[in-house]
Design a protein around this motif. Structure first.
Motif, PDB file in Angstrom:
ATOM      1  N   UNK A 198      49.505  40.574  42.962  1.00  0.00           N
ATOM      2  CA  UNK A 198      49.338  39.937  44.320  1.00  0.00           C
ATOM      3  C   UNK A 198      48.657  40.922  45.247  1.00  0.00           C
ATOM      4  N   UNK A 199      48.692  42.158  45.169  1.00  0.00           N
ATOM      5  CA  UNK A 199      47.982  43.110  45.959  1.00  0.00           C
ATOM      6  C   UNK A 199      46.491  43.015  46.041  1.00  0.00           C
ATOM      7  N   UNK A 200      46.078  42.817  44.889  1.00  0.00           N
ATOM      8  CA  UNK A 200      44.522  42.623  44.556  1.00  0.00           C
ATOM      9  C   UNK A 200      44.156  41.499  45.134  1.00  0.00           C
ATOM     10  N   UNK A 201      44.782  40.438  44.709  1.00  0.00           N
ATOM     11  CA  UNK A 201      44.418  39.138  45.799  1.00  0.00           C
ATOM     12  C   UNK A 201      44.415  39.280  47.299  1.00  0.00           C
ATOM     13  N   UNK A 202      45.508  39.697  47.609  1.00  0.00           N
ATOM     14  CA  UNK A 202      45.490  40.015  49.164  1.00  0.00           C
ATOM     15  C   UNK A 202      44.318  40.758  49.553  1.00  0.00           C
ATOM     16  N   UNK A 203      43.989  41.942  48.765  1.00  0.00           N
ATOM     17  CA  UNK A 203      42.820  42.543  49.114  1.00  0.00           C
ATOM     18  C   UNK A 203      41.483  41.801  49.284  1.00  0.00           C
ATOM     19  N   UNK A 204      41.317  40.869  48.200  1.00  0.00           N
ATOM     20  CA  UNK A 204      40.379  39.902  48.209  1.00  0.00           C
ATOM     21  C   UNK A 204      40.125  39.091  49.314  1.00  0.00           C
ATOM     22  N   UNK A 205      41.332  38.570  49.714  1.00  0.00           N
ATOM     23  CA  UNK A 205      41.304  37.469  50.983  1.00  0.00           C
ATOM     24  C   UNK A 205      40.702  38.431  52.190  1.00  0.00           C
ATOM     25  N   UNK A 206      41.208  39.654  52.366  1.00  0.00           N
ATOM     26  CA  UNK A 206      41.012  40.436  53.446  1.00  0.00           C
ATOM     27  C   UNK A 206      39.573  40.856  53.447  1.00  0.00           C
ATOM     28  N   UNK A 207      39.001  40.917  52.206  1.00  0.00           N
ATOM     29  CA  UNK A 207      37.646  41.338  52.331  1.00  0.00           C
ATOM     30  C   UNK A 207      36.466  40.023  52.353  1.00  0.00           C
ATOM     31  N   UNK A 208      37.237  38.933  52.536  1.00  0.00           N
ATOM     32  CA  UNK A 208      36.178  37.906  52.783  1.00  0.00           C
ATOM     33  C   UNK A 208      36.344  36.665  51.530  1.00  0.00           C
ATOM     34  N   UNK A 209      37.024  37.028  50.550  1.00  0.00           N
ATOM     35  CA  UNK A 209      37.041  35.733  49.523  1.00  0.00           C
ATOM     36  C   UNK A 209      37.785  34.538  50.194  1.00  0.00           C
ATOM     37  N   UNK A 210      36.953  33.349  49.714  1.00  0.00           N
ATOM     38  CA  UNK A 210      37.283  32.026  50.220  1.00  0.00           C
ATOM     39  C   UNK A 210      38.418  31.326  49.395  1.00  0.00           C
ATOM     40  N   UNK A 211      38.448  31.674  48.042  1.00  0.00           N
ATOM     41  CA  UNK A 211      39.402  31.193  47.269  1.00  0.00           C
ATOM     42  C   UNK A 211      40.052  31.919  46.488  1.00  0.00           C
ATOM     43  N   UNK A 212      41.280  32.171  46.237  1.00  0.00           N
ATOM     44  CA  UNK A 212      42.270  33.042  45.451  1.00  0.00           C
ATOM     45  C   UNK A 212      42.627  32.363  44.144  1.00  0.00           C
ATOM     46  N   UNK A 213      42.539  32.830  43.075  1.00  0.00           N
ATOM     47  CA  UNK A 213      42.959  32.301  41.779  1.00  0.00           C
ATOM     48  C   UNK A 213      43.749  33.293  41.191  1.00  0.00           C
ATOM     49  N   UNK A 214      45.156  32.713  41.068  1.00  0.00           N
ATOM     50  CA  UNK A 214      46.099  33.929  40.373  1.00  0.00           C
ATOM     51  C   UNK A 214      46.116  33.555  38.833  1.00  0.00           C
ATOM     52  N   UNK A 215      45.523  34.256  37.885  1.00  0.00           N
ATOM     53  CA  UNK A 215      45.470  33.842  36.408  1.00  0.00           C
ATOM     54  C   UNK A 215      46.910  34.105  35.957  1.00  0.00           C
ATOM     55  N   UNK A 216      47.744  34.422  36.611  1.00  0.00           N
ATOM     56  CA  UNK A 216      49.085  34.297  35.989  1.00  0.00           C
ATOM     57  C   UNK A 216      49.596  33.099  35.519  1.00  0.00           C
ATOM     58  N   UNK A 217      49.326  32.292  36.753  1.00  0.00           N
ATOM     59  CA  UNK A 217      49.747  30.870  36.935  1.00  0.00           C
ATOM     60  C   UNK A 217      49.035  29.629  37.051  1.00  0.00           C
ATOM     61  N   UNK A 218      47.645  30.015  37.281  1.00  0.00           N
ATOM     62  CA  UNK A 218      46.708  29.193  37.586  1.00  0.00           C
ATOM     63  C   UNK A 218      45.713  28.978  36.169  1.00  0.00           C
ATOM     64  N   UNK A 219      45.193  27.793  35.940  1.00  0.00           N
ATOM     65  CA  UNK A 219      44.192  27.629  34.794  1.00  0.00           C
ATOM     66  C   UNK A 219      42.869  27.705  35.627  1.00  0.00           C
ATOM     67  N   UNK A 220      42.430  29.144  35.339  1.00  0.00           N
ATOM     68  CA  UNK A 220      41.178  29.596  36.260  1.00  0.00           C
ATOM     69  C   UNK A 220      40.014  28.496  36.089  1.00  0.00           C
ATOM     70  N   UNK A 221      39.708  28.161  34.879  1.00  0.00           N
ATOM     71  CA  UNK A 221      38.508  27.277  34.671  1.00  0.00           C
ATOM     72  C   UNK A 221      39.038  25.915  35.329  1.00  0.00           C
TER      73      UNK A 221
END
Length: 336
Positions: A198-221
């Motif tokens: 969670x903390x790394x995905x939140x950091x990515x959002x803070x740094x400008x990421x447009x889409x967050x994909x949590x590989x624990x629960x999302x099918x990345x592809x």
């Protein structure tokens, strides 16, 4: 001086008192102010890769410090100057790769903290021609991660040929990934950040990421394909399954840029899909002196942020353990 030394693969590093190293022809000595802890240091200490360093050695290839002694033949570097000492400690300068702007592929290269002692020490040596001047105003603790994590991901974005409005997946948000997100945004891309914390995905959002994909629960592809598929995927997670998911999420004509180096890692590629989709699979290894100069220029201009925490050199073994447990949000910077 004190140095963190790999005495045997897989064993804790040993803090030793050593004589100050003396620079030879073409070399300088720096008083190390900051030394970033890269996952490559851990691979080196464990002897994970086919080409192994020879113990005893001092790891560390994100060393930044002040030049305190010059060897003969070191024109262009001054006492008191702040420089960074990257992975590419030296290249031959005369082979096809060096002459064509790909010095990082030189077969005669010497790698800092691997084939020669590195920056996890109070003092270290470097070849003057490959020590990168750090622009005034950049904190050495920020310059340290830029010296590898920065230039490596900057080069990967370059190799991917990222253009404005393209979708770029950054797989693995950490010491490298948080900078890759920023370089892809600077290139004008829409960025999908992939991670499992969670903390790394939140950091990515803070740094400008447009889409967050949590590989624990999302099918990345599947998520990437739902957005048209990635034009490029920068594979930074040290996990084979993450490479496969990034590949599967590419659109036709997409590029998988491999950067992370899992120990003994392999990736199985479907030949039929790769050929029919015109997929490119590319290896990208660090960056040149010019790439690092550009990384520092971008940071000096306020275009990037470096997320790090400082720790004393004496904490090196504890810090390695924390990195392996995934408990570090971005980068540990050791202060000798």
């Amino acid at each position: 001086m004190q140095a963190a030394v790999v005495r045997a693969f897989g064993e804790p590093l040993v803090l030793e008192d050593r004589p100050d190293p003396e620079p030879g022809p073409g070399q300088i000595r720096i008083r190390v102010e900051a030394s970033g802890l890269c996952h490559t240091d851990i691979h080196a200490a464990h002897g994970d890769w086919p080409v192994k360093p020879q113990p005893p050695f001092v790891p560390g290839h994100e060393g930044v410090g002040i030049v305190d002694k010059l060897g003969p033949g070191t024109a262009g570097i001054s006492l008191g100057q702040r420089v960074a000492v990257p992975w590419l400690g030296r290249a031959c300068g005369s082979c096809e790769h060096c002459l064509s702007g790909w010095e990082t592929l030189c077969e005669q290269q010497v790698n800092t903290g691997y084939s020669t002692d590195g920056g996890h020490a109070q003092k270290s040596l470097a070849w003057a021609r490959f020590a990168q001047p750090v622009p005034d105003g950049i904190d050495p603790r920020e310059a340290a991660p830029l010296t590898c994590a920065g230039v490596t991901t900057y080069k990967a974005v370059k190799v991917a040929g990222v253009r404005p409005a393209q979708l770029v997946a950054v797989s693995g948000i950490g010491g490298l990934g948080h900078l890759a997100v920023q370089y892809a945004k600077i290139a004008g891309a829409t960025v999908a950040a992939v991670d499992v914390t969670d903390d790394k995905l939140a950091l990515a959002r803070e740094l400008g990421a447009d889409l967050l994909i949590d590989a624990r629960k999302d099918d990345v592809a599947a998520v990437l394909k739902a957005h048209g598929g990635a034009h490029a995927a920068i594979a930074l997670a040290v996990d084979e399954s993450a490479f496969a998911a990034a590949y599967a999420g590419l659109r036709r004509g997409g590029k998988l840029v491999m950067v992370a180096l899992p120990a003994g890692g392999t990736v199985q590629l479907p030949i039929f899909d790769t050929v029919l989709n015109g997929t490119s699979v590319i290896g990208s290894i660090v960056g040149t002196r010019q790439d690092l100069a550009e990384v520092f220029q971008l940071h000096a201009a306020g275009r990037t942020r470096v997320i790090y925490e400082t720790r004393p050199l004496s904490s090196v073994n504890e810090s390695i353990a924390d990195v392996l447990r995934g408990e570090i949000t971005a980068r540990v910077v050791l202060e000798p």
